[in-house]
Design a protein around this motif. Structure first.
Motif, PDB file in Angstrom:
ATOM      1  N   GLY A   1      22.590  -1.542   2.454  1.00  0.00           N
ATOM      2  CA  GLY A   1      22.857  -1.897   1.093  1.00  0.00           C
ATOM      3  C   GLY A   1      22.523  -0.267   0.530  1.00  0.00           C
ATOM      4  N   LYS A   2      22.488  -0.042  -0.804  1.00  0.00           N
ATOM      5  CA  LYS A   2      22.438   1.241  -1.535  1.00  0.00           C
ATOM      6  C   LYS A   2      20.642   1.157  -2.150  1.00  0.00           C
ATOM      7  CE  LYS A   2      25.418   3.528  -3.584  1.00  0.00           C
ATOM      8  NZ  LYS A   2      26.466   3.857  -4.446  1.00  0.00           N
ATOM      9  N   GLU A   3      20.204   0.305  -1.879  1.00  0.00           N
ATOM     10  CA  GLU A   3      19.102  -0.034  -2.506  1.00  0.00           C
ATOM     11  C   GLU A   3      17.883   0.921  -1.876  1.00  0.00           C
ATOM     12  OE1 GLU A   3      17.808  -4.204  -3.875  1.00  0.00           O
ATOM     13  OE2 GLU A   3      19.190  -4.669  -2.024  1.00  0.00           O
ATOM     14  N   GLU A   4      16.903   1.515  -2.676  1.00  0.00           N
ATOM     15  CA  GLU A   4      15.922   2.285  -2.458  1.00  0.00           C
ATOM     16  C   GLU A   4      14.706   1.591  -1.778  1.00  0.00           C
ATOM     17  OE1 GLU A   4      15.978   5.425  -2.592  1.00  0.00           O
ATOM     18  OE2 GLU A   4      17.664   5.795  -3.557  1.00  0.00           O
ATOM     19  N   VAL A   5      14.094   1.953  -0.751  1.00  0.00           N
ATOM     20  CA  VAL A   5      12.890   1.290  -0.401  1.00  0.00           C
ATOM     21  C   VAL A   5      11.603   2.163  -0.350  1.00  0.00           C
ATOM     22  CG1 VAL A   5      14.281   0.331   1.592  1.00  0.00           C
ATOM     23  CG2 VAL A   5      13.531   2.819   1.939  1.00  0.00           C
ATOM     24  N   GLU A   6      11.721   3.131  -1.215  1.00  0.00           N
ATOM     25  CA  GLU A   6      10.408   3.975  -1.695  1.00  0.00           C
ATOM     26  C   GLU A   6       9.379   3.227  -1.995  1.00  0.00           C
ATOM     27  OE1 GLU A   6       9.291   7.660  -4.314  1.00  0.00           O
ATOM     28  OE2 GLU A   6      11.288   7.057  -4.446  1.00  0.00           O
ATOM     29  N   LEU A   7       9.330   2.239  -2.890  1.00  0.00           N
ATOM     30  CA  LEU A   7       8.480   1.573  -3.554  1.00  0.00           C
ATOM     31  C   LEU A   7       7.742   0.697  -2.390  1.00  0.00           C
ATOM     32  CD1 LEU A   7       9.710   0.551  -7.060  1.00  0.00           C
ATOM     33  CD2 LEU A   7       8.046   2.160  -6.511  1.00  0.00           C
ATOM     34  N   ASN A   8       8.574   0.084  -1.656  1.00  0.00           N
ATOM     35  CA  ASN A   8       8.189  -0.796  -0.482  1.00  0.00           C
ATOM     36  C   ASN A   8       7.190   0.310   0.610  1.00  0.00           C
ATOM     37  OD1 ASN A   8      11.344  -1.642  -0.807  1.00  0.00           O
ATOM     38  ND2 ASN A   8       9.692  -3.308  -0.686  1.00  0.00           N
ATOM     39  N   VAL A   9       7.717   1.236   0.662  1.00  0.00           N
ATOM     40  CA  VAL A   9       7.043   2.182   1.610  1.00  0.00           C
ATOM     41  C   VAL A   9       5.765   2.715   1.206  1.00  0.00           C
ATOM     42  CG1 VAL A   9       7.251   4.418   3.014  1.00  0.00           C
ATOM     43  CG2 VAL A   9       9.196   3.079   2.710  1.00  0.00           C
ATOM     44  N   ARG A  10       5.619   2.860  -0.111  1.00  0.00           N
ATOM     45  CA  ARG A  10       4.436   3.224  -0.984  1.00  0.00           C
ATOM     46  C   ARG A  10       3.448   2.179  -0.804  1.00  0.00           C
ATOM     47  NH1 ARG A  10       5.487   4.746  -6.750  1.00  0.00           N
ATOM     48  NH2 ARG A  10       6.869   6.250  -5.689  1.00  0.00           N
ATOM     49  N   ARG A  11       3.885   1.017  -0.875  1.00  0.00           N
ATOM     50  CA  ARG A  11       3.013  -0.356  -0.966  1.00  0.00           C
ATOM     51  C   ARG A  11       2.606  -0.318   0.819  1.00  0.00           C
ATOM     52  NH1 ARG A  11      -1.083  -2.863  -2.452  1.00  0.00           N
ATOM     53  NH2 ARG A  11      -1.053  -5.180  -2.085  1.00  0.00           N
ATOM     54  N   VAL A  12       3.185  -0.247   1.520  1.00  0.00           N
ATOM     55  CA  VAL A  12       2.937  -0.426   3.031  1.00  0.00           C
ATOM     56  C   VAL A  12       1.741   0.477   3.325  1.00  0.00           C
ATOM     57  CG1 VAL A  12       3.366  -0.335   5.217  1.00  0.00           C
ATOM     58  CG2 VAL A  12       5.083  -1.499   3.791  1.00  0.00           C
ATOM     59  N   LYS A  13       2.184   1.837   2.571  1.00  0.00           N
ATOM     60  CA  LYS A  13       1.263   2.972   3.024  1.00  0.00           C
ATOM     61  C   LYS A  13      -0.309   2.711   2.437  1.00  0.00           C
ATOM     62  CE  LYS A  13       0.630   8.053   2.721  1.00  0.00           C
ATOM     63  NZ  LYS A  13       1.077   9.348   2.224  1.00  0.00           N
ATOM     64  N   GLU A  14      -0.321   2.126   1.267  1.00  0.00           N
ATOM     65  CA  GLU A  14      -1.518   1.658   0.362  1.00  0.00           C
ATOM     66  C   GLU A  14      -2.167   0.690   1.279  1.00  0.00           C
ATOM     67  OE1 GLU A  14      -0.194   0.425  -3.181  1.00  0.00           O
ATOM     68  OE2 GLU A  14       0.091   2.403  -4.342  1.00  0.00           O
TER      69      GLU A  14
END
Length: 210
Positions: A134-147
């Motif tokens: 889809g067109k949804e961003e995953v940036e916030l998810n990636v940031r959480r995984v990185k934390e």
């Protein structure tokens, strides 16, 4: 009507999400194991059964990939997601097996916390897979995984320091304990690293196909 970046078939994305659900299930059971290490035989068997279910899904994806001419995303990306999720599930099974075999009276705090973080990481990855296509961003998810990954790195150092903090009079039993915990921490660390790598892979796929 929702817009999709990729073709609707074949159903690789559904299989990825199904594969992730087995990982989350196994990680949730593992989290219970590390909280109650003295009574984990039945839960270890549950993880083994979940891992076997995951193997079936992995083979489905491999078969689908080998028989599909046009894929919704690059073939190497499908392969990477598939093998990464398989590896994470295998590491979870390896962690539970070692805790079960070693018969720890309790699991050390850094290991418990790392397992909890791992469960949250694979849950976030599931949310990312739900957005794939889809067109949804995953940036916030990636940031959480990185934390969560960063916290695991600090916990690993703390955990290793704890097990090596032994005096000169300590005997062979203590050395065996160090060896056992080294193996447990190693598998947890590998599961965390592979989860982070998978999150980056998914992020790359989304950006590449935006």
């Amino acid at each position: 009507m929702s817009f999709s970046l990729f073709p609707k078939s074949p159903k690789f994305f559904d299989l990825f999400r199904e594969q992730n659900r087995t990982i989350v299930q196994a990680a949730t059971v593992l989290e219970k194991i590390v909280q109650e290490a003295g009574d984990c035989e039945e839960r270890c068997q549950t993880v083994n059964m979940i891992e076997a279910e995951g193997d079936v899904i992995t083979r489905k994806i491999t078969h689908q990939l080998s028989t599909t001419f046009i894929t919704p995303i690059d073939r190497e990306d499908i392969h990477e997601i598939n093998v990464s999720q398989e590896a994470i599930l295998n590491y979870i099974q390896a962690i539970s097996a070692r805790i079960g075999v070693y018969g720890f009276a309790r699991v050390r705090f850094p290991a418990r916390r790392m397992v909890s973080n791992l469960r949250m990481m694979v849950t976030e990855i599931g949310a990312m897979l739900a957005k794939l296509g889809g067109k949804e961003e995953v940036e916030l998810n990636v940031r959480r995984v990185k934390e969560l990954k960063g916290e695991c790195e600090m916990l690993l150092l703390s955990g290793l320091a704890e097990i090596y903090d032994v005096s000169a009079k300590d005997n062979c039993a203590n050395i065996l304990e160090i060896i056992k915990w080294n193996q447990v921490y190693d598998r947890i660390d590998k599961a965390v690293a592979r989860s982070w790598g998978l999150a980056k892979t998914i992020e790359g796929i989304v950006l590449k196909n935006a």
